[in-house]
Enzyme design. Structure first.
Site, short mmCIF file in Angstrom:
data_model
loop_
_atom_site.label_atom_id
_atom_site.label_comp_id
_atom_site.label_asym_id
_atom_site.label_seq_id
_atom_site.Cartn_x
_atom_site.Cartn_y
_atom_site.Cartn_z
N ASP A 9 17.77 -6.22 13.75
CA ASP A 9 17.17 -6.54 12.44
C ASP A 9 18.25 -6.30 11.39
OD1 ASP A 9 15.26 -7.18 10.42
OD2 ASP A 9 14.89 -5.06 10.07
N SER A 10 18.07 -6.89 10.22
CA SER A 10 19.02 -6.63 9.13
C SER A 10 19.00 -5.15 8.74
CB SER A 10 18.66 -7.50 7.93
OG SER A 10 17.29 -7.29 7.59
N CYS A 72 13.35 -9.57 13.48
CA CYS A 72 13.55 -10.03 12.10
C CYS A 72 12.94 -11.42 11.99
CB CYS A 72 15.05 -10.07 11.81
SG CYS A 72 15.44 -10.68 10.16
N GLU A 150 13.81 -0.49 2.44
CA GLU A 150 15.09 -0.06 3.02
C GLU A 150 15.65 1.14 2.24
OE1 GLU A 150 16.46 -1.74 5.69
OE2 GLU A 150 18.35 -0.65 5.79
N CYS A 178 7.31 -9.69 7.89
CA CYS A 178 8.66 -9.11 7.78
C CYS A 178 8.56 -7.72 8.39
CB CYS A 178 9.09 -9.03 6.32
SG CYS A 178 10.57 -8.02 6.05
N HIS A 180 10.17 -5.07 8.01
CA HIS A 180 10.24 -3.94 7.08
C HIS A 180 8.84 -3.49 6.64
CE1 HIS A 180 14.52 -4.58 6.91
NE2 HIS A 180 14.65 -3.56 6.10
#
Ligand code: DGL
Length: 217
Positions: A9-10, A72, A150, A178, A180
């Site tokens: 994932d980012s 992601c 994040e 998403c 996150h």
């Protein structure tokens, strides 16, 4: 030897997915890669994102990962076909759960929380066209949520306003599109309680991963 998988994932969305994988598959070795240098992906171009992820995925394959979980939605919805064609190992994607949400709604309205790049993807349009015809799909502006999560700067009042807004528009299924947002699932649930259900993909993804690993062993 334990089976080895890669998770990408980012940012910290991948860690939520890893926690779900570890619960069900405690013996699998997991190599996690993120890309803090280029985070967030959700507002970047597809070409840029491809340029960032291709070497990372190649690296996971050469480190011996037998499967990569693309934790992601932004990468899955825009690039998974291309990456699948280029890599020799199976990729398991995570994408917004439009199909189950559209099937479950009683009000005829669902909300999808996702990054701008996911919402703009051809794959996401296809999911809506295929599975949510006749369903009102509300796509609120969550463009800074991943960044805030994040960086541990979650603004409860902002989340509350958006969740209350989609509930007021009749959405009874809220799709976490998403990874996150998995970290604020409980907060969203608390705000939406009695009005809407939350859908996020960890259980089906872990099931798909189990099947893929069983086929490899
Ligand atoms: N966690 C990623 C997703 O599932 C996106 C976060 C970002 O914008 O980089 O879409």
């Amino acid at each position: 030897m334990p089976q080895k998988i890669g998770v990408f994932d980012s940012g910290v969305g991948g860690l939520a997915v890893i926690a779900a994988i570890k619960k069900e598959l405690p013996n699998v070795e997991i190599i996690f890669k993120s890309d803090k240098a280029h985070f967030p992906y959700g507002t970047r171009s597809i070409d840029n994102i491809y340029g960032f992820v291709k070497p990372i995925f190649d690296g996971l394959a050469s480190e011996g990962c037998q499967v990569i979980v693309v934790a992601c939605n932004t990468v899955t919805t825009n690039l998974i076909e291309r990456l699948r064609a280029e890599l020799k190992i199976p990729l398991i994607g995570i994408e917004p759960m439009v199909k189950p949400a559209a099937a479950a709604t009683k009000t005829g309205a669902i909300a999808v929380f996702a990054t701008p790049r996911t919402l703009a993807s051809t794959r996401y349009s296809w999911l809506k066209e295929q599975y949510a015809k006749g369903v009102k799909v509300i796509e609120p502006d969550c463009s800074d949520w991943a960044y805030l999560i994040e960086n541990r700067q979650i603004d409860r009042s902002k989340i509350e306003a958006i969740v209350n807004g989609v509930c007021a528009q009749g959405a009874d299924q809220l799709v976490l599109g998403c990874t996150h947002y998995h970290w604020i699932e409980e907060l969203i649930r608390e705000i939406a309680v009695g009005r809407a259900e939350i859908l996020q993909p960890e259980v089906p993804v872990v099931d798909t991963l189990k099947t893929a690993l069983a086929q490899l062993s």
